[in-house]
Design an enzyme around this catalytic site. Structure first.
Site, PDB file in Angstrom:
ATOM      1  N   ASP A  23       0.860  -1.183   0.000  1.00 52.82           N
ATOM      2  CA  ASP A  23       0.000   0.000   0.000  1.00 52.82           C
ATOM      3  C   ASP A  23       0.889   1.224   0.000  1.00 52.82           C
ATOM      4  OD1 ASP A  23      -2.420  -1.375   0.027  1.00 52.82           O
ATOM      5  OD2 ASP A  23      -2.538  -1.430   2.209  1.00 52.82           O
ATOM      6  N   ASP A  68      -6.960  -1.259  -4.783  1.00 51.13           N
ATOM      7  CA  ASP A  68      -8.072  -0.863  -3.913  1.00 51.13           C
ATOM      8  C   ASP A  68      -8.931   0.208  -4.579  1.00 51.13           C
ATOM      9  OD1 ASP A  68      -6.967  -2.568  -1.967  1.00 51.13           O
ATOM     10  OD2 ASP A  68      -5.840  -0.933  -1.037  1.00 51.13           O
TER      11      ASP A  68
END
Length: 165
Positions: free
Chosen positions: A125, A141
């Site tokens: 991330d 995402d």
């Protein structure tokens, strides 16, 4: 896949295959760059006080849930990916263009994060909007969330006529 999607013509699906690949490449390339240039926890300001690149190794799912449960998360992700692909192929000719785009985005995002889980044992991330959001996420995402929003929009605003009849 060809048997499962046997009713779908290759020509009909080329735009979705292309979109899937472009989104997957953007996701995986951004993760590769972050993984190879930043240290875990390192933050690089992009727009001061609003947007940063922050390297996080997420060993759970969205919003940091189920940390350290990579086996369970991976099994559930494989099941979800299979169900999405089955639904998409089975209903390809019945669903709208917008829904096809949405499911392609969701599928690409799910595969992108699954690749991370399989080859890294965590999801990379990096998108950090500290000024407005406390969670750090990635492009996969983003694709999943945009896909879900498109499906909701399709069903609320464009399927009303079908429901009223």
């Amino acid at each position: 896949m060809s048997k499962m999607c046997s009713s779908v013509e290759i020509g009909d699906s080329m735009i979705y295959i292309f979109l899937f690949l472009i989104l997957l490449i953007i996701d995986q390339y951004s993760k590769f760059i972050v993984d190879s240039t930043l240290s875990v926890g390192e933050t690089v300001p992009v727009i001061d006080g609003f947007f940063n690149l922050t390297y996080v190794q997420n060993r759970g799912v969205a919003f940091g849930l189920f940390q350290g449960k990579i086996d369970i998360v991976s099994i559930l992700a494989v099941i979800a990916i299979g169900l999405i692909l089955f639904y998409f192929c089975k209903n390809f000719k019945k669903i709208s263009f917008l829904e096809r785009i949405a499911y392609t985005m969701i599928f690409s995002g799910a595969i992108g994060n699954m690749i991370d889980r399989l080859f890294r044992a965590y999801v990379v991330d990096m998108l950090d909007f500290r000024g407005i959001w406390s969670f750090i996420f990635n492009f996969a995402d983003v694709w999943i969330n945009i896909g879900v929003v498109l499906i909701i929009v399709e069903h609320i605003f464009f399927n009303r006529k079908k429901r009223v009849k």
